[in-house]
Structure formats: C-alpha cells, structure tokens
Design an enzyme around this catalytic site. Structure first.
Site, PDB file in Angstrom:
ATOM      1  N   HIS A 295      -0.652  -5.367 -11.663  1.00 44.59           N
ATOM      2  CA  HIS A 295      -1.973  -5.018 -12.161  1.00 44.59           C
ATOM      3  C   HIS A 295      -1.802  -3.908 -13.200  1.00 44.59           C
ATOM      4  O   HIS A 295      -1.170  -2.882 -12.891  1.00 44.59           O
ATOM      5  CB  HIS A 295      -2.863  -4.522 -11.027  1.00 44.59           C
ATOM      6  CG  HIS A 295      -3.190  -5.573 -10.014  1.00 44.59           C
ATOM      7  ND1 HIS A 295      -3.959  -5.315  -8.896  1.00 44.59           N
ATOM      8  CD2 HIS A 295      -2.856  -6.890  -9.937  1.00 44.59           C
ATOM      9  CE1 HIS A 295      -4.089  -6.415  -8.186  1.00 44.59           C
ATOM     10  NE2 HIS A 295      -3.415  -7.388  -8.794  1.00 44.59           N
TER      11      HIS A 295
ATOM     12  N   ARG B 230       0.816  -1.217   0.000  1.00 44.13           N
ATOM     13  CA  ARG B 230       0.000   0.000   0.000  1.00 44.13           C
ATOM     14  C   ARG B 230       0.850   1.267   0.000  1.00 44.13           C
ATOM     15  O   ARG B 230       0.339   2.358   0.203  1.00 44.13           O
ATOM     16  CB  ARG B 230      -0.920   0.021   1.226  1.00 44.13           C
ATOM     17  CG  ARG B 230      -1.860  -1.167   1.306  1.00 44.13           C
ATOM     18  CD  ARG B 230      -2.900  -1.137   0.202  1.00 44.13           C
ATOM     19  NE  ARG B 230      -3.802  -2.287   0.273  1.00 44.13           N
ATOM     20  CZ  ARG B 230      -4.727  -2.551  -0.637  1.00 44.13           C
ATOM     21  NH1 ARG B 230      -4.871  -1.750  -1.686  1.00 44.13           N
ATOM     22  NH2 ARG B 230      -5.497  -3.606  -0.518  1.00 44.13           N
TER      23      ARG B 230
ATOM     24  N   ASP C 241      -5.581 -14.897 -13.155  1.00 44.75           N
ATOM     25  CA  ASP C 241      -6.168 -15.018 -11.825  1.00 44.75           C
ATOM     26  C   ASP C 241      -7.563 -15.620 -11.979  1.00 44.75           C
ATOM     27  O   ASP C 241      -8.417 -15.046 -12.651  1.00 44.75           O
ATOM     28  CB  ASP C 241      -6.239 -13.642 -11.158  1.00 44.75           C
ATOM     29  CG  ASP C 241      -6.695 -13.708  -9.715  1.00 44.75           C
ATOM     30  OD1 ASP C 241      -7.814 -14.197  -9.471  1.00 44.75           O
ATOM     31  OD2 ASP C 241      -5.950 -13.249  -8.827  1.00 44.75           O
TER      32      ASP C 241
ATOM     33  N   TYR D 195       0.115  -2.540  -4.867  1.00 45.52           N
ATOM     34  CA  TYR D 195      -1.175  -2.150  -5.435  1.00 45.52           C
ATOM     35  C   TYR D 195      -1.211  -0.680  -5.841  1.00 45.52           C
ATOM     36  O   TYR D 195      -2.063  -0.271  -6.638  1.00 45.52           O
ATOM     37  CB  TYR D 195      -2.287  -2.411  -4.425  1.00 45.52           C
ATOM     38  CG  TYR D 195      -2.486  -3.861  -4.064  1.00 45.52           C
ATOM     39  CD1 TYR D 195      -2.582  -4.847  -5.045  1.00 45.52           C
ATOM     40  CD2 TYR D 195      -2.591  -4.250  -2.725  1.00 45.52           C
ATOM     41  CE1 TYR D 195      -2.770  -6.178  -4.711  1.00 45.52           C
ATOM     42  CE2 TYR D 195      -2.785  -5.581  -2.380  1.00 45.52           C
ATOM     43  CZ  TYR D 195      -2.877  -6.538  -3.376  1.00 45.52           C
ATOM     44  OH  TYR D 195      -3.066  -7.853  -3.039  1.00 45.52           O
TER      45      TYR D 195
ATOM     46  N   GLU E 124      -1.417  -9.030 -15.189  1.00 45.47           N
ATOM     47  CA  GLU E 124      -2.417  -9.868 -14.547  1.00 45.47           C
ATOM     48  C   GLU E 124      -3.801  -9.634 -15.147  1.00 45.47           C
ATOM     49  O   GLU E 124      -4.194  -8.493 -15.415  1.00 45.47           O
ATOM     50  CB  GLU E 124      -2.454  -9.587 -13.039  1.00 45.47           C
ATOM     51  CG  GLU E 124      -3.407 -10.492 -12.278  1.00 45.47           C
ATOM     52  CD  GLU E 124      -3.275 -10.360 -10.774  1.00 45.47           C
ATOM     53  OE1 GLU E 124      -4.218 -10.763 -10.062  1.00 45.47           O
ATOM     54  OE2 GLU E 124      -2.229  -9.862 -10.302  1.00 45.47           O
TER      55      GLU E 124
ATOM     56  N   HIS F 241       5.150  -9.772  -6.588  1.00 46.86           N
ATOM     57  CA  HIS F 241       3.965  -8.981  -6.925  1.00 46.86           C
ATOM     58  C   HIS F 241       4.255  -7.508  -6.662  1.00 46.86           C
ATOM     59  O   HIS F 241       4.707  -7.130  -5.580  1.00 46.86           O
ATOM     60  CB  HIS F 241       2.777  -9.434  -6.088  1.00 46.86           C
ATOM     61  CG  HIS F 241       1.436  -9.035  -6.634  1.00 46.86           C
ATOM     62  ND1 HIS F 241       1.096  -7.723  -6.884  1.00 46.86           N
ATOM     63  CD2 HIS F 241       0.354  -9.775  -6.989  1.00 46.86           C
ATOM     64  CE1 HIS F 241      -0.144  -7.678  -7.365  1.00 46.86           C
ATOM     65  NE2 HIS F 241      -0.607  -8.917  -7.439  1.00 46.86           N
TER      66      HIS F 241
ATOM     67  N   ASP G 223     -14.094  -8.502  -7.692  1.00 49.83           N
ATOM     68  CA  ASP G 223     -12.777  -8.915  -7.202  1.00 49.83           C
ATOM     69  C   ASP G 223     -12.722  -9.090  -5.689  1.00 49.83           C
ATOM     70  O   ASP G 223     -12.153  -8.269  -4.964  1.00 49.83           O
ATOM     71  CB  ASP G 223     -11.701  -7.924  -7.662  1.00 49.83           C
ATOM     72  CG  ASP G 223     -10.296  -8.355  -7.239  1.00 49.83           C
ATOM     73  OD1 ASP G 223     -10.132  -9.496  -6.789  1.00 49.83           O
ATOM     74  OD2 ASP G 223      -9.368  -7.542  -7.363  1.00 49.83           O
TER      75      ASP G 223
ATOM     76  N   HIS H  63     -11.619 -12.316  -3.297  1.00 53.65           N
ATOM     77  CA  HIS H  63     -11.145 -13.693  -3.273  1.00 53.65           C
ATOM     78  C   HIS H  63     -11.798 -14.486  -2.147  1.00 53.65           C
ATOM     79  O   HIS H  63     -12.107 -13.948  -1.085  1.00 53.65           O
ATOM     80  CB  HIS H  63      -9.632 -13.730  -3.085  1.00 53.65           C
ATOM     81  CG  HIS H  63      -8.871 -13.099  -4.209  1.00 53.65           C
ATOM     82  ND1 HIS H  63      -7.514 -13.258  -4.363  1.00 53.65           N
ATOM     83  CD2 HIS H  63      -9.268 -12.325  -5.255  1.00 53.65           C
ATOM     84  CE1 HIS H  63      -7.107 -12.601  -5.432  1.00 53.65           C
ATOM     85  NE2 HIS H  63      -8.160 -12.016  -5.982  1.00 53.65           N
TER      86      HIS H  63
ATOM     87  N   HIS I 122      -2.876 -17.440 -10.640  1.00 61.25           N
ATOM     88  CA  HIS I 122      -3.324 -17.157  -9.284  1.00 61.25           C
ATOM     89  C   HIS I 122      -4.561 -18.011  -9.041  1.00 61.25           C
ATOM     90  O   HIS I 122      -5.586 -17.816  -9.701  1.00 61.25           O
ATOM     91  CB  HIS I 122      -3.692 -15.675  -9.124  1.00 61.25           C
ATOM     92  CG  HIS I 122      -2.517 -14.780  -8.944  1.00 61.25           C
ATOM     93  ND1 HIS I 122      -2.588 -13.414  -9.160  1.00 61.25           N
ATOM     94  CD2 HIS I 122      -1.248 -15.023  -8.544  1.00 61.25           C
ATOM     95  CE1 HIS I 122      -1.403 -12.873  -8.908  1.00 61.25           C
ATOM     96  NE2 HIS I 122      -0.585 -13.836  -8.533  1.00 61.25           N
TER      97      HIS I 122
ATOM     98  N   GLU J 151      -3.872 -17.016  -3.400  1.00 61.16           N
ATOM     99  CA  GLU J 151      -4.045 -15.696  -2.780  1.00 61.16           C
ATOM    100  C   GLU J 151      -5.357 -15.680  -1.990  1.00 61.16           C
ATOM    101  O   GLU J 151      -6.035 -14.667  -1.915  1.00 61.16           O
ATOM    102  CB  GLU J 151      -4.091 -14.605  -3.846  1.00 61.16           C
ATOM    103  CG  GLU J 151      -2.823 -14.412  -4.625  1.00 61.16           C
ATOM    104  CD  GLU J 151      -2.982 -13.305  -5.653  1.00 61.16           C
ATOM    105  OE1 GLU J 151      -2.080 -12.479  -5.767  1.00 61.16           O
ATOM    106  OE2 GLU J 151      -4.028 -13.272  -6.351  1.00 61.16           O
TER     107      GLU J 151
END
Length: 277
Positions: free
Chosen positions: A107, A37, A176, A70, A142, A67, A224, A226, A211, A256
């Site tokens: 992303h 973040r 994903d 974000y 992704e 990864h 989105d 999970h 993913h 994930e």
C-alpha cells in the site's frame, strides 16, 4: 488458463501454503511477508524453501504475490516510520530472492496532512533507495480506496509515483477491485471505460496482478471493506466480467475476501466455471 488463488497464511511456511493451495484448486496464492500488524519476520528455512520450489513447479504455482505488512507507511510524516518502511521493504526484497521471479505488493501509504505531492515524493524516494537492478521481484503499487490521506486513490497519483522511479522496469500496479470501486471507478457498469482510462494514464503493460474482491460499500465511498464475491455492491456478474475482460483475463487474480479455505474453494470454483478461456 485462469490463474487464480487467494491469501494464505504463511505461519507454517511455504510448503504448507502449497498444500493449502492444492486443496482449493488454486494455481497461485498471496501471503504476508511477515506479521501484517507488526514488523517481525520468521527466519528463512532453507529446507522448506528447497522443497517448496519443487512443489511450486509440480503444482504450477505462479506467480506468487507477497504482501507487505499494513504497518508500512512510506510517506509518513514521522521520519522514523519512513525509515521502518524502507528497512522492512528492503529486507523483504532480499528474502523474496529465495523464491525468485515473483511479485511484491504494498500500500503506497498515507501522507498525513503533508499533501499528496510530498507523499508521492517520499514513496518514490524509498523505492529508488531500495530497488536493485539485479532483483528478480517486481514491486507493485496497489490501487487504494482513498481513506483519509491515502496515496493511490487515483490512477493519476500512481502514475506520478511511477514517473519518479529510476528502475521503472521493476515496478508495476496491482489493481484491487474493491479499492477502485470504493475510489469511484465504476467497474460494474463501465468496466471498458475504466480499463481504457487506466491504459491511457498508466499503461496496461504496468498492470501485473488483480486483487479480486467485492465491496461492502457503494461506489465512491472511500471506505475499503471487502466482501465475498457476489455479496457486495460490485456484484458477481461484474466480477465475472473482470476475469473475462480481454485486457485482464491472462493476469493472476488473488482473492482477499472474508473467507476460510472452504469459502475460497467455492469462489475459485465459481470463477473457473465462468472463465471464458
């Protein structure tokens, strides 16, 4: 051999992640390059890296998937945020060369009312600016669920990015399962057709990682969220079919799901029992 792992915390370094992987019977894993973040990255610890490379070989940990945070938005309407994305990813790719030959996933970003074509152009421009012919890391776009103005909600959008990349052999796709389901691809009832569509539009040789996640949302929700394997709308049997699909079964799978290490161990155990190797 089923190549499967999960997302592990990088806070304590690479060796700690290798130890965590061993406790859950994982032979690969994913980790964040830095604060997911924010923009801060821990300094490289040469001793930790040196010991980890030995551990990775001993434990047969490969390929690792890093990864991106974000906060990266390569197609933001704000040029300062685009600069941040470019500089951060460029730094990440330099850092990845300490553990050569692995994968880096990000992303694609959100175009924020600029339009898909503009967003795709910005993403390709960033990759063309930072990819190096000598790098050993493969960068993965992704597949996305399609929230708001996300780029990557369709195979066609991802292909349009790939078509603009100059060093295209350094770029691939991470699929994903939650995201493609939320984007409207019915992998529960029409997996063969979805894989064929991917192959026709992008090409299976571009698919480098999966993913593996269930989804808390119904097909095509574009939300989105999970879920643990078997606890969502995709379902356990459909995800077992994913790991056993002839076009996918030899790819690395990364969980994930919302789990602790014990939860990941259970899911890895289930998938290993169901893999038809």
């Amino acid at each position: 051999m089923l190549r499967i792992g999960c997302h592990l915390s990088s806070a304590k370094g690479y060796c700690a992640m290798a130890r965590d992987a061993a406790t859950i019977n994982a032979n690969t894993f994913q980790f964040f390059s830095r604060n997911p973040r924010g923009g801060n990255a821990k300094p490289i610890d040469p001793e930790d890296i040196s010991q980890f490379l030995i551990q990775a070989q001993t434990q047969d940990l490969a390929p690792l998937l890093c990864h991106a945070p974000y906060t990266l938005n390569a197609c933001s309407a704000d040029p300062h945020l685009r600069d941040f994305a470019r500089e951060t990813m460029a730094d990440d790719l330099i850092r990845m060369e300490y553990i050569p030959g692995n994968l880096y996933n990000f992303h694609p970003g959100s175009h924020v009312k600029q339009g898909t074509e503009v967003g795709i152009s910005f993403i390709a421009d960033m990759l063309n600016a930072i990819l190096s012919p000598t790098q050993t890391t493969t960068v993965l776009l992704e597949t996305m669920a399609g929230k708001g103005s996300e780029i990557g909600r369709s195979f066609e959008e991802l292909r349009q990015i790939l078509d603009r990349i100059e060093l295209s052999d350094h770029v691939g796709i991470c699929m994903d399962t939650c995201h493609v389901w939320d984007a409207g691809y019915d992998i529960a009832r029409h997996l063969d057709e979805v894989i064929t569509e991917f192959d026709n539009i992008i090409g299976l040789k571009r698919l480098k990682a999966i993913h593996l996640n269930d989804s808390s949302n119904p097909l095509g929700s574009h939300k989105d969220r999970h879920a643990r394997l078997g606890e969502g709308h995709i379902g356990l049997s459909a995800l077992i079919a994913v790991i056993n699909h002839p076009a996918l079964k030899n790819l690395p799978f990364y969980l994930e799901t919302p789990n602790d290490l014990d939860g990941y161990a259970r899911e890895i155990s289930i998938m290993r029992e169901e893999w038809e190797g």
